[in-house]
Design a protein around this motif. Structure first.
Motif, mmCIF file in Angstrom:
data_model
loop_
_atom_site.group_PDB
_atom_site.id
_atom_site.type_symbol
_atom_site.label_atom_id
_atom_site.label_comp_id
_atom_site.label_asym_id
_atom_site.label_seq_id
_atom_site.Cartn_x
_atom_site.Cartn_y
_atom_site.Cartn_z
ATOM 1 N N ASP A 1 0.838 -1.196 0.000
ATOM 2 C CA ASP A 1 0.000 0.000 0.000
ATOM 3 C C ASP A 1 0.876 1.251 0.000
ATOM 4 N N GLU A 2 0.443 2.237 -0.722
ATOM 5 C CA GLU A 2 1.163 3.502 -0.740
ATOM 6 C C GLU A 2 0.853 4.313 0.511
ATOM 7 N N VAL A 3 1.776 5.198 0.860
ATOM 8 C CA VAL A 3 1.596 6.037 2.035
ATOM 9 C C VAL A 3 0.410 6.982 1.793
ATOM 10 N N ARG A 4 -0.486 7.052 2.739
ATOM 11 C CA ARG A 4 -1.667 7.882 2.605
ATOM 12 C C ARG A 4 -1.615 9.053 3.582
ATOM 13 N N SER A 5 -2.278 10.134 3.212
ATOM 14 C CA SER A 5 -2.354 11.282 4.098
ATOM 15 C C SER A 5 -3.352 11.008 5.213
ATOM 16 N N GLY A 6 -3.275 11.793 6.270
ATOM 17 C CA GLY A 6 -4.203 11.621 7.375
ATOM 18 C C GLY A 6 -3.487 11.239 8.648
ATOM 19 N N ARG A 7 -4.252 10.774 9.592
ATOM 20 C CA ARG A 7 -3.709 10.433 10.907
ATOM 21 C C ARG A 7 -2.760 9.240 10.807
ATOM 22 N N PRO A 8 -1.586 9.330 11.432
ATOM 23 C CA PRO A 8 -0.633 8.210 11.379
ATOM 24 C C PRO A 8 -1.233 6.957 12.024
ATOM 25 N N ARG A 9 -0.804 5.821 11.541
ATOM 26 C CA ARG A 9 -1.282 4.549 12.092
ATOM 27 C C ARG A 9 -0.787 4.367 13.513
#
Length: 360
Positions: free
Chosen positions: A78-86
């Protein structure tokens, strides 16, 4: 228009890594799915066939093939997504899956979200999401039975052949009896369903006797011929055969799928069949009654009519069974048999491998 065929060249190191991902049982199933796509394309399978095999869509297949051609195995992540970190990392997910599959808590036979969250250092909702994503249901259990019939292969091929390629100008009837159906009557009236409250009934009941239902399912039309008898001996089976013989056109051959119950092999039954050569018997393997399609119809009858029914007498029970038969035959739907004998053998082989390596 010919199906699109995307050529993918997979080197030996990449093939080995993809095969490892595809075989995983406790790792990331999304990577296993994507690896299956690449390996199938490397074998020359076209996009449409891959989509059907893996039960996905052609755009999904094309997407991951494109990603693989551009970046190799790394493109399947999966590519890195914007938003809250995991907040939960892959290692934690893998540990929860491994613990769920291969261990049990000290005080129970299976994990719950509460017990897993206590040992995994995550919330119950996180455990629930992980289990849902990977199809894990520790609270559920199912049953299975492997046939020990030495002629299992031959009998399974025979019956599957009847289902998938029935003979011309002949009927294929799945015949069996649902024996000792109890006429149970609740000791107090049912409390009807209300808003926010299910139907309620007492746990105790009165017994009013039993009946046995003989049934023959026509696999072509889905219609069912059924009749209730007080007992299920060979005498009743002969009566049902005579009833069936009057219903079937005399010019047609009849192939009967039966289990190995002694009633079906009684000398008097064999004598009647010898005098009626148009009948051909096909016995299911011992311990494999699931090959008889009428068993699925019995499950429908139990679910829709018997399990939650309340019967004041055996006559009341028989009347409701007959009424269900009439309603069902008014708009019958045949069961669609899809698996070949080889596919069944492959499933059983995989199950046997799982059993042989099970720690239990």
């Amino acid at each position: 228009m010919k199906p699109r065929r995307t050529r993918v060249v997979v080197g030996a190191p990449s093939r080995q890594l993809l095969a490892q991902w595809a075989r995983t049982r406790s790792g990331r199933q999304d990577l296993a799915f994507r690896a299956d796509i690449i390996l199938a394309a490397a074998e020359g399978v076209n996009d449409a066939q891959i989509a059907r095999r893996l039960r996905t869509t052609r755009p999904t297949v094309a997407k991951w093939l494109s990603r693989f051609r551009a970046r190799g195995p790394e493109g399947l992540h999966d590519e890195v997504r914007s938003g809250r970190p995991r907040t939960v990392q892959d290692q934690q997910v893998a540990e929860i899956i491994t613990r769920t599959l291969h261990t049990t808590p000290a005080d129970a036979t299976h994990w719950s979200t509460r017990s897993m969250s206590g040992t995994g250092g995550v919330s119950r909702e996180t455990v629930r999401r992980i289990w849902r994503a990977f199809g894990l249901q520790p609270h559920r259990t199912d049953t299975f039975k492997l046939s020990t019939d030495p002629l299992f292969v031959e009998k399974a091929r025979d019956i599957c052949g009847l289902y998938l390629n029935p003979p011309d100008k002949a009927l294929v009837l799945c015949v069996d009896e649902k024996s000792q159906i109890q006429a149970l009557d609740r000791t107090q009236p049912l409390l009807p369903m209300r808003l926010g409250q299910p139907e309620r009934r007492t746990h105790d009941y009165r017994r009013h006797g039993i009946t046995s239902l003989f049934a023959a399912l026509d696999i072509a039309t889905g219609t069912v011929l059924g009749h209730c008898y007080p007992r299920h001996r060979h005498q009743e089976f002969l009566k049902f055969l005579r009833l069936m013989d009057r219903q079937v056109p005399s010019a047609w051959a009849v192939h009967l799928v039966l289990d190995n119950y002694g009633t079906h092999k009684h000398p008097r039954v064999r004598g009647w069949l010898a005098r009626h050569p148009r009948y051909h018997l096909h016995f299911t393997p011992t311990g494999a009654s699931w090959l008889n399609q009428v068993e699925r119809w019995f499950a429908l009858l139990t679910h829709k009519q018997i399990r939650r029914g309340s019967f004041t007498s055996v006559r009341d029970l028989i009347g409701k069974i007959k009424r269900y038969l009439d309603v069902y035959n008014h708009n019958p739907r045949p069961f669609v048999w899809t698996k070949s004998a080889d596919e069944i053998f492959a499933t059983i082989y995989a199950m046997c491998k799982d059993v042989s390596v099970s720690p239990h």
